[in-house]
Structures are given as structure tokens and as C-alpha cells.
Design a protein around this motif. Structure first.
Motif, mmCIF file in Angstrom:
data_model
loop_
_atom_site.group_PDB
_atom_site.id
_atom_site.type_symbol
_atom_site.label_atom_id
_atom_site.label_comp_id
_atom_site.label_asym_id
_atom_site.label_seq_id
_atom_site.Cartn_x
_atom_site.Cartn_y
_atom_site.Cartn_z
ATOM 1 N N GLU A 183 19.889 13.127 -4.576
ATOM 2 C CA GLU A 183 18.605 13.673 -5.035
ATOM 3 C C GLU A 183 17.506 12.611 -4.950
ATOM 4 N N ASP A 184 17.827 11.378 -5.370
ATOM 5 C CA ASP A 184 16.821 10.307 -5.344
ATOM 6 C C ASP A 184 16.419 9.976 -3.907
ATOM 7 N N TYR A 185 17.389 9.998 -2.998
ATOM 8 C CA TYR A 185 17.072 9.710 -1.609
ATOM 9 C C TYR A 185 16.148 10.780 -1.036
ATOM 10 N N ALA A 186 16.448 12.034 -1.362
ATOM 11 C CA ALA A 186 15.577 13.118 -0.886
ATOM 12 C C ALA A 186 14.165 12.947 -1.442
ATOM 13 N N GLY A 187 14.067 12.492 -2.689
ATOM 14 C CA GLY A 187 12.753 12.243 -3.271
ATOM 15 C C GLY A 187 12.016 11.114 -2.576
ATOM 16 N N LEU A 188 12.737 10.058 -2.188
ATOM 17 C CA LEU A 188 12.107 8.936 -1.481
ATOM 18 C C LEU A 188 11.620 9.359 -0.099
ATOM 19 N N VAL A 189 12.389 10.190 0.568
ATOM 20 C CA VAL A 189 11.973 10.683 1.874
ATOM 21 C C VAL A 189 10.670 11.472 1.751
ATOM 22 N N ALA A 190 10.611 12.302 0.702
ATOM 23 C CA ALA A 190 9.421 13.140 0.531
ATOM 24 C C ALA A 190 8.203 12.335 0.094
ATOM 25 N N ARG A 191 8.411 11.309 -0.716
ATOM 26 C CA ARG A 191 7.289 10.591 -1.323
ATOM 27 C C ARG A 191 6.818 9.399 -0.512
ATOM 28 N N ILE A 192 7.751 8.752 0.221
ATOM 29 C CA ILE A 192 7.331 7.504 0.878
ATOM 30 C C ILE A 192 7.906 7.342 2.280
ATOM 31 N N PHE A 193 9.226 7.541 2.482
ATOM 32 C CA PHE A 193 9.805 7.297 3.803
ATOM 33 C C PHE A 193 9.215 8.257 4.842
ATOM 34 N N GLY A 194 9.153 9.540 4.493
ATOM 35 C CA GLY A 194 8.645 10.522 5.431
ATOM 36 C C GLY A 194 7.151 10.455 5.631
ATOM 37 N N PRO A 225 0.814 -1.226 0.000
ATOM 38 C CA PRO A 225 0.000 0.000 0.000
ATOM 39 C C PRO A 225 0.845 1.272 0.000
ATOM 40 N N ALA A 226 1.972 1.262 0.729
ATOM 41 C CA ALA A 226 2.838 2.443 0.759
ATOM 42 C C ALA A 226 3.469 2.688 -0.605
ATOM 43 N N LEU A 227 3.856 1.628 -1.304
ATOM 44 C CA LEU A 227 4.426 1.770 -2.644
ATOM 45 C C LEU A 227 3.391 2.319 -3.610
ATOM 46 N N ARG A 228 2.183 1.833 -3.516
ATOM 47 C CA ARG A 228 1.139 2.301 -4.424
ATOM 48 C C ARG A 228 0.757 3.755 -4.136
ATOM 49 N N PHE A 229 0.998 4.196 -2.905
ATOM 50 C CA PHE A 229 0.667 5.567 -2.514
ATOM 51 C C PHE A 229 1.654 6.567 -3.127
ATOM 52 N N ALA A 230 2.891 6.132 -3.368
ATOM 53 C CA ALA A 230 3.944 7.035 -3.841
ATOM 54 C C ALA A 230 3.662 7.491 -5.266
#
Length: 568
Positions: free
Chosen positions: A137-148, A62-67
């Protein structure tokens, strides 16, 4: 891990074991004999790491589909691995595989600045610098889209940028890619099978069954008990091996240099050239691999030929014409640019090839270390670039030499009448400066074209396929074979070797007749040139045939009594 794999349906584990080897480190050892092509190991679909399985996970899915936008394949698999590693319970089988993975990697993104400087000037150096910035840059994007967005699933201390880099390196170094029957592709990680090391001495021997979803490994060669079992990652250069897998091969025959060709959209006639690049299977920005076996690929020349076209060329150029030399001035310019570029690239290497070889021989860089691996990448790329420079220099010398023999032909080779730029062409026999694509263009342009310093029209070549056997001959018979004569005539005649009179001589001798033709016939074949000049040429031929020696026997040709008078 092995007990979980067996319970899950893996086949072949009883005859294999994990072991440490002196050169390659951890790998898989054979406990029995295998013949080449025999199945060694099968890992069932249900325990493979895939994007599909990540999305099917009840917690992660569900978290992956949310991103949004969706994660890339690499990021999805990296996130899946970190997620399983972070779980305190559940996922026992997959966690046992994660536990068996290396805790650190030696790919180039983990190099210190000093280690990386050893390969300064290489494409690996540039790509690694870019990759480090891209990872941030990709890590910052992951934090914003899914990790955070889901801190309960992705605790910060388990999903740091260093964790992300480790997971990415796991995917790069242990992932397997396959093309499916429908044209799509799949990337997966196979527990235990990912411990197999690379050898270029074995055949491609791992396969994915699209129907069952299983991963199978076959014996890429015969194995004895105690041998290390290998797979083949493919014909990869050291710059890619070090970037993705963290190792290099000494004297790698697959070494290459990735040459980037780019043209800014603000460049003159960019839109027209872009259409030509696309039609040629290229683009305004291309990365083309130079290799030890093909240091100067045709596509490099083709790209630059299009890039260097001027306005007059673009008005008549056809895509097919860029596959070969367009004209001499364009080709010389392209080759000179390449020579200069290769020289510049080689100067940019932090340590030149000869010094690197001395350093490696003296073990300045400890064998097997990061600096040692970087040195081997630099060696390989410099060797490729030196071969490319030599190839460009040879082509440039040949182009300039050919141009010099013809008086530096400029403007570019094109038909003087219709402006066609794709050959073959016939060169004007008198001025040697203009070309014609057909006999019709020669005749149509006759009144406009004048030979330099003369009021007469220039001498045109006749069409090469004229049937000379229809000419009216005399009855004089030649007593000697003709073949050696023609070879000799081609090398000695003061006029162009393509000059049609040689064809008249050949045809006449083949038909065992003498050279004498009516004035109007000679004039027609000569492009309506004045007969007086034809008589002069034929007189030269008479002297050649009667006085010169046979080049193969050093004896007189024996063609005496030649009559070259023109009949009325």
C-alpha cells in the motif's frame, strides 16, 4: 568509501577495517587496543544520511516538498538511498557507501511462506503478514505521490517494489535513532559506522552530538588487536531483531510477546471505560509486551479490570482503584479470561515448544537459516506465554481460594451503606458477606442489615484504631507475657481473626490488667450488639485463656482465675 570518509573528516578509520567474521558476517575489526569509553570512530555531520540532507538536495528536495501528504521519515530516507543508487553521475561519496551495503537482507519480510510458517502463532508472524500488505500500500502511495510524478528522477526500473523493500530494510537495519535535547528525535544512517554489529555484552556506546551533528562511537568494552568492535542495539527480543535486523540470539533473555488488547466501540459502556483507560495511561486498543522477567504486567490486569466493569461498578469506580483488585468477581473473571486467552494463543502456534526444541537439536532447520531463526522466535514467545499462563493460573487459584474461604463473596466488595468501591473495608463479623468503609457507615446501616436467619442486627467490627487503653479495667494482674497468647488466639478463635475482642485481650494484657469492662463500654465497641452475645464471646475467651496450651512451649498458658463477668 574509506578515502571519501577520510576526506570528509571522519576520524578513527586508520585503526579499523572491514572484515568477515564466522558468526556475524561482515563487521569491523580493531587494529589497536581500546579501553572501554575511549572514542573509536567519529563520522561528521555532512556525510550522514538524514531527512534534512534529503530535503536539502538540489534535485531530490523539490520533489519531496511537492509530495502531499509529506513522506514519513522511513520513506524519505528509503527514497534518498534509492535516488543516490540510481544516479549515473555525481554523489560519488554517497554512492560508494550504497555500493558497500548488502545486496539482500534476511529480515522476515523476505521469508518464503514455508519459512514464515515455522513461527506461525507468533506476533512476528502476524506483524510480518501485515507489514507485507502495508508495504504494498505504501509503495502504491509513493508511486502516486512522487515516483509517478517525476519519472525523470525516479525511473521505474530503479524504483520497483523490490527496490523499495530493499531500501526500507536498509533503513530498518542500519538506522540509528536519537532523542535531541529539545525532545525531538532524529533517525540517521552513518557510513562505515553502520557496519558495526550488535552485542548485548557491550554497553550503549554510540552517541549523536546535537551541536556539531557528528556521530561518535565509543568502545563499549576493552578491545585487543583483531577483536570485532560492537555496538549495542538495545534490549531487543528476537521477534524484533528478526523483523528489523535479520538475525536472532539463541536463548535471548529479552524475548517477549506483544499482547494486543482491544475493545470495540460498540461494546457496552465503551465511552465510560475509554475515559478510565485514558486516565490510567492506556487506550481502548493497547499493545503490551509480556517478557520473561514480567510475563503478566500490571497494565494487562488494569486494562481488563476496566473492560470487565459492569454498570454498578462504573457508577462509583475511581481510576486509582483499577491498580489493584476491584472486587473478587471482577478479578476472577479477568484472570479466567487471561488463562483461557493464553491457552488459546499457545494452541495457535504451528509447532509446539517441545517439538521445536527437538527439531533444532536434530538440525531439521539448518542453523543460521530463515526457518532456524523463525523457530527461535517461536521458542521465545511460547516460553513467555507459558510463564504468563502460569502466573494467571496462580493468581486465579489464589483468588478462587480466597473467595471460597469467605463463602464466595458476591456482590463485589463495596461499602454496604455508601457504595464506595475503593478499600480498605471492614467485613461484617456475623454474616461475612457485606463490607463497610468507616465506622459511621456501619452504624448508619445497622437497622437495615440483618444477619441471615436472625431478627437481630449483624455483628459489626468496631473501628480498628479505638484506644482500648481507656477502658475501665479491674485490678487483676496477669502473670504471663501476652505476645505468644495473641498469636495463639488469632489461630484458634472460632470467630473472625480481625474480631475486636482479640484487641481487647491484647490491650488488657499489655497493661497487665484483667478483662472486665462495663456493659455499656463493651456494647459500644461491639457496634451496640446485645450484651448477652458479648458475654458468650468473652466466656469462650475465658476457656481459651485458661485451658489451651501455649503454642510455642506446649505448656498451659497459666492464665487461671480469669474473670469475664460484665460489670453493671
Amino acid at each position: 568509501m574509506e578515502s571519501w570518509l577520510k576526506e570528509s573528516g571522519a576520524v578513527g578509520l586508520n585503526d579499523l577495517e572491514l572484515a568477515d567474521f564466522q558468526v556475524t558476517g561482515r563487521g569491523i575489526r580493531s587494529l589497536q587496543y581500546y579501553k572501554e569509553g575511549e572514542t573509536v570512530l567519529t563520522i561528521p555531520s555532512g556525510i550522514l544520511w538524514t531527512v534534512e540532507h534529503a530535503y536539502a538536495d538540489p534535485l531530490l528536495g523539490p520533489a519531496l516538498r511537492f509530495a502531499q501528504p509529506p513522506l514519513t521519515v522511513e520513506d524519505t530516507l528509503a527514497t534518498y538511498i534509492l535516488f543516490v543508487r540510481s544516479r549515473k553521475s555525481g554523489y560519488n561519496g554517497l554512492r560508494s557507501h550504497v555500493t558497500a551495503l548488502p545486496t539482500s537482507y534476511s529480515s522476515s519480510i523476505f521469508f518464503t511462506e514455508n519459512d514464515l510458517e515455522v513461527c506461525a502463532g507468533t506476533s512476528l508472524y502476524t506483524i510480518t503478514k501485515q507489514l507485507k500488505r502495508q508495504i504494498e500500500e505504501d509503495y502504491a502511495g509513493l508511486v502516486a505521490r512522487i515516483f509517478g510524478q517525476h519519472r525523470d528522477l525516479f525511473p521505474h526500473d530503479k524504483f520497483t517494489i523490490e527496490d523499495y523493500k530493499w531500501a526500507l530494510s536498509t533503513v530498518w537495519s542500519r538506522g540509528m535513532d536519537f532523542v535531541l535535547p529539545d525532545g525531538n528525535s532524529i533517525r540517521l544512517l552513518a557510513p562505515f559506522a553502520d557496519m558495526l554489529n550488535h552485542s548485548s555484552e557491550v554497553k550503549q556506546c554510540h552517541a549523536y552530538d546535537a551541536l556539531s551533528g557528528n556521530l561518535s562511537v565509543l568502545a563499549g568494552k576493552d578491545y585487543k588487536v583483531g577483536d570485532q568492535v560492537f555496538i549495542n542495539y538495545g534490549p531487543l527480543p528476537n521477534n524484533r531483531l528478526l523483523r528489523l535486523y535479520g538475525f536472532v540470539l539463541s536463548s535471548n533473555p529479552n524475548d517477549s510477546y506483544d499482547l494486543v488488547l482491544s475493545t470495540h466501540p460498540a461494546a457496552p459502556f465503551w465511552e465510560q471505560k475509554q475515559k478510565l483507560w485514558i486516565s490510567a495511561g492506556l487506550d481502548s486498543t493497547c499493545t503490551i509486551s509480556l517478557t520473561l522477567t514480567d510475563p503478566l504486567p500490571k497494565n494487562v490486569l488494569r486494562y481488563l479490570r476496566i473492560q470487565r466493569l459492569d454498570e454498578s461498578d462504573l457508577s462509583v469506580i475511581q481510576v486509582d482503584a483499577t491498580d489493584g483488585i476491584i472486587n473478587e468477581s471482577n478479578e476472577v473473571e479477568v484472570l479466567q479470561v487471561l488463562v483461557d486467552s493464553f491457552c488459546g494463543l499457545l494452541k495457535n502456534f504451528g509447532t509446539q515448544l517441545e517439538m521445536l526444541e527437538e527439531q533444532l537439536a536434530a538440525s531439521v532447520h539448518p542453523p543460521g537459516g530463515n526457518a532456524w531463526a523463525a523457530a527461535h522466535v517461536s521458542l521465545g514467545e511460547q516460553r513467555v506465554l507459558r510463564l504468563a499462563r502460569k502466573r494467571a493460573e496462580d493468581l486465579l487459584a489464589a483468588a478462587e481460594s480466597g473467595r471460597g474461604r469467605r463463602g464466595d463473596l458476591s456482590p463485589p466488595a463495596r461499602c454496604a451503606k455508601c457504595d464506595k468501591v475503593s478499600g480498605p473495608f471492614m467485613l461484617c463479623g456475623r454474616c461475612k458477606a457485606v463490607n463497610y468503609c468507616t465506622r459511621a457507615c456501619q452504624v448508619a446501616h445497622y437497622k437495615e442489615h440483618k444477619a441471615p436467619g436472625s431478627e437481630e442486627g449483624a455483628f459489626f467490627h468496631p473501628q480498628r484504631d479505638v484506644d482500648l487503653s481507656t477502658l475501665i479495667p479491674s485490678t487483676y494482674a496477669c502473670s504471663r507475657p501476652h505476645s505468644r497468647l495473641l498469636c495463639y488466639a488469632n489461630s484458634l478463635c472460632s470467630f473472625n481473626a480481625d474480631f475486636s475482642v482479640l484487641e481487647w485481650v491484647e490491650t488488657a494484657l499489655k497493661n497487665n490488667v484483667h478483662i472486665r469492662h462495663p456493659k455499656e463500654e463493651v456494647g459500644r465497641l461491639a457496634g451496640n450488639k446485645k450484651v448477652a452475645n458479648i458475654e458468650h464471646v468473652l466466656e469462650d475467651l475465658k476457656q481459651l485463656l485458661e485451658t489451651k496450651e501455649d503454642p510455642q512451649s506446649d505448656e498451659p498458658t497459666g492464665y487461671t482465675g480469669i474473670e469475664v463477668a460484665l460489670s453493671e
